[in-house]
Design an enzyme around this catalytic site. Structure first.
Site, PDB file in Angstrom:
ATOM      1  N   HIS A 121      -7.920   2.667   0.914  1.00 56.70           N
ATOM      2  CA  HIS A 121      -7.281   1.356   0.962  1.00 56.70           C
ATOM      3  C   HIS A 121      -8.260   0.388   1.634  1.00 56.70           C
ATOM      4  O   HIS A 121      -9.092   0.788   2.446  1.00 56.70           O
ATOM      5  CB  HIS A 121      -5.997   1.479   1.789  1.00 56.70           C
ATOM      6  CG  HIS A 121      -5.111   0.279   1.795  1.00 56.70           C
ATOM      7  ND1 HIS A 121      -5.387  -0.830   2.587  1.00 56.70           N
ATOM      8  CD2 HIS A 121      -3.945   0.008   1.154  1.00 56.70           C
ATOM      9  CE1 HIS A 121      -4.420  -1.723   2.424  1.00 56.70           C
ATOM     10  NE2 HIS A 121      -3.538  -1.244   1.554  1.00 56.70           N
ATOM     11  N   ASP A 198      -6.356   8.181   7.907  1.00 52.90           N
ATOM     12  CA  ASP A 198      -5.354   7.165   7.596  1.00 52.90           C
ATOM     13  C   ASP A 198      -4.150   7.876   6.978  1.00 52.90           C
ATOM     14  O   ASP A 198      -4.208   8.339   5.842  1.00 52.90           O
ATOM     15  CB  ASP A 198      -5.963   6.147   6.628  1.00 52.90           C
ATOM     16  CG  ASP A 198      -4.962   5.126   6.107  1.00 52.90           C
ATOM     17  OD1 ASP A 198      -3.768   5.231   6.431  1.00 52.90           O
ATOM     18  OD2 ASP A 198      -5.375   4.232   5.356  1.00 52.90           O
ATOM     19  N   GLN A 201       0.039   6.759   3.864  1.00 47.77           N
ATOM     20  CA  GLN A 201       0.707   7.223   2.645  1.00 47.77           C
ATOM     21  C   GLN A 201       1.148   8.674   2.706  1.00 47.77           C
ATOM     22  O   GLN A 201       1.953   9.109   1.886  1.00 47.77           O
ATOM     23  CB  GLN A 201      -0.223   7.023   1.445  1.00 47.77           C
ATOM     24  CG  GLN A 201      -0.494   5.577   1.107  1.00 47.77           C
ATOM     25  CD  GLN A 201       0.754   4.820   0.705  1.00 47.77           C
ATOM     26  OE1 GLN A 201       1.658   5.385   0.106  1.00 47.77           O
ATOM     27  NE2 GLN A 201       0.807   3.546   1.031  1.00 47.77           N
ATOM     28  N   LYS A 224       6.556   2.692   6.263  1.00 46.88           N
ATOM     29  CA  LYS A 224       6.464   3.647   5.159  1.00 46.88           C
ATOM     30  C   LYS A 224       7.379   4.855   5.408  1.00 46.88           C
ATOM     31  O   LYS A 224       7.567   5.694   4.537  1.00 46.88           O
ATOM     32  CB  LYS A 224       5.022   4.132   4.985  1.00 46.88           C
ATOM     33  CG  LYS A 224       3.974   3.026   4.789  1.00 46.88           C
ATOM     34  CD  LYS A 224       4.038   2.412   3.416  1.00 46.88           C
ATOM     35  CE  LYS A 224       3.036   1.273   3.278  1.00 46.88           C
ATOM     36  NZ  LYS A 224       1.648   1.709   3.069  1.00 46.88           N
ATOM     37  N   CYS A 362      -4.687  -2.835  -3.272  1.00 49.61           N
ATOM     38  CA  CYS A 362      -5.613  -2.886  -2.123  1.00 49.61           C
ATOM     39  C   CYS A 362      -6.582  -1.699  -2.168  1.00 49.61           C
ATOM     40  O   CYS A 362      -6.951  -1.140  -1.131  1.00 49.61           O
ATOM     41  CB  CYS A 362      -4.868  -2.919  -0.804  1.00 49.61           C
ATOM     42  SG  CYS A 362      -3.959  -4.451  -0.527  1.00 49.61           S
TER      43      CYS A 362
END
Length: 404
Positions: A121, A198, A201, A224, A362
């Site tokens: 991202h 990261d 997600q 999220k 993104c």
């Protein structure tokens, strides 16, 4: 097992209609919907204990402080951090990454190398580019293949004693690919590099154990995870958090201030300048309680069934191409139909009550790799249904007929 009717009853927005049609919400990779308990948590904070934290001796301040710190402990336990002070509450994943990227400005030298992946991202690309501009470090990229997987043999070739940092997402937001982060972390550590993962997600679908992963930094966003927007977390190993300088100066992050010198507070407050998103932090903890009550094994199993069903149905549509065909992926499908622009498809099916994401998500380097302007992305959550997928497929066929 998930009782889908009971789960859906927990989410008031799922009763909404869009353009006169029942809402079909397939944009979960952008943000999840919120159960009533999370909404109630926010209302309860402002209705009953609204006060600033850590600073007051009065009753409301103490109640708010206790609720906020209890949420930090919930987050610690969920991610299995060793200590609660290794959990820094932030404004979200992007903020968390920038704290680390800014902190490493004083720890890198010209010619040092840092590694990102082709699946990132923009939030896990741009801060590191800015870091390289400040320090003279060199940014290297793990390439991807046509299935949307990282080419791990090339990662091996990139690693050297010059590698200081490695930054990779756990799951691609654009393709759903689950990256082999255990291998990535282990190999980085062998050359003495630190690793930031990261998890924006991955956390809605998986339950990361930061100690088992032996990861140096792990970041995530509450929104999220059925929590509110504007709050997230940075996990960092205690030793690394002590090495990094504060990201911002102000109230709360100090131990002592004089005009001659300021000394900084201990962890976690060193990185938490100013009044935080108090109700957001509390509701983050509530959201984790809710998702753990459903069970992440149950969530993963059900979402995998949705993914397989939707993939099969989509591939029955002529000229439809799916991007990101890794065998190891979460419930995200990015696709295009022939030469039809994804925006046009998204606009038409919105009229039928269906929310999907269109564009480059993104993750523009991924789209450049495939030589496409973007995709239609359908992303599923544990409150979605097979019937909603059928409605989605029917809407896509209508859109295709109108646009061909």
């Amino acid at each position: 097992m998930i009782d889908i009717d009971k789960v859906r009853a927990d989410f008031p927005i799922l009763k909404e209609t869009i353009n006169g049609k029942p809402l079909v919400y397939f944009d979960n990779a952008a943000t999840s919907q919120k159960p009533q308990v999370v909404i109630d948590s926010i209302v309860n904070y402002y209705s009953t204990i609204n006060s600033n934290i850590h600073r007051g001796v009065h009753t409301l301040s103490q109640k708010a402080t206790d609720a906020y710190e209890e949420a930090r402990i919930k987050i610690q336990k969920h991610f299995n951090a060793k200590n609660s002070y290794e959990i820094i509450l932030t404004a979200g994943t992007t903020h968390s990454i920038n704290i680390v990227a800014t902190g490493f400005t004083s720890l890198l030298n010209k010619g040092d190398e840092i590694i990102v992946s082709a699946l990132e991202h923009h939030s896990n690309i741009v801060p590191w580019q800015m870091l390289c501009e400040r320090t003279g470090a060199i940014l290297k990229v793990i390439p991807m293949n046509l299935d949307g997987e990282l080419v791990m043999s090339e990662y091996d070739n990139l690693l050297s004693n010059k590698t200081k940092l490695v930054f990779v997402n756990h799951v691609s937001n654009a393709l759903g690919t689950i990256n082999p982060i255990e291998e990535i972390i282990e190999k980085a550590h062998k050359v003495g590099a630190a690793v930031l993962i990261d998890g924006a997600q991955s956390c809605p679908h998986l339950k990361p154990d930061v100690q088992a992963l032996d990861v140096d930094f792990y970041v995530a966003s509450a929104h999220k995870l059925c929590g509110p927007t504007g709050v997230g977390m940075l996990y960092g190993k205690e030793a690394w958090l002590n090495k990094l300088p504060p990201y911002q100066g102000g109230g709360e992050m100090i131990k002592q201030v004089t005009f001659e010198k300021t000394t900084y507070a201990d962890l976690p407050h060193k990185f938490e300048a100013g009044t935080p998103n108090i109700c957001g932090g509390i509701a983050f903890g509530t959201a984790l309680d809710y998702m753990n009550s459903i069970g992440f094994d149950n969530i993963a199993a059900y979402e995998h069934e949705l993914l397989e069903y939707a993939t099969k149905k989509l591939l029955e549509i002529e000229d439809l191409k799916i991007y990101g065909t890794s065998k190891n992926k979460t419930a995200v499908i990015s696709f295009n139909i022939g030469n039809i622009h994804p925006y046009d498809i998204g606009s038409i099916i919105d009229k039928l009550g269906i929310a999907v994401r269109t564009g480059h998500h993104c993750a523009q380097p991924i789209m450049d790799f495939y030589k496409i302007p973007g995709t239609v992305r359908a992303s599923f959550s544990f409150y979605n249904t097979f019937e909603e997928i059928d409605i989605f497929i029917s809407a896509l066929k209508k859109a295709k007929m109108m646009l061909r």
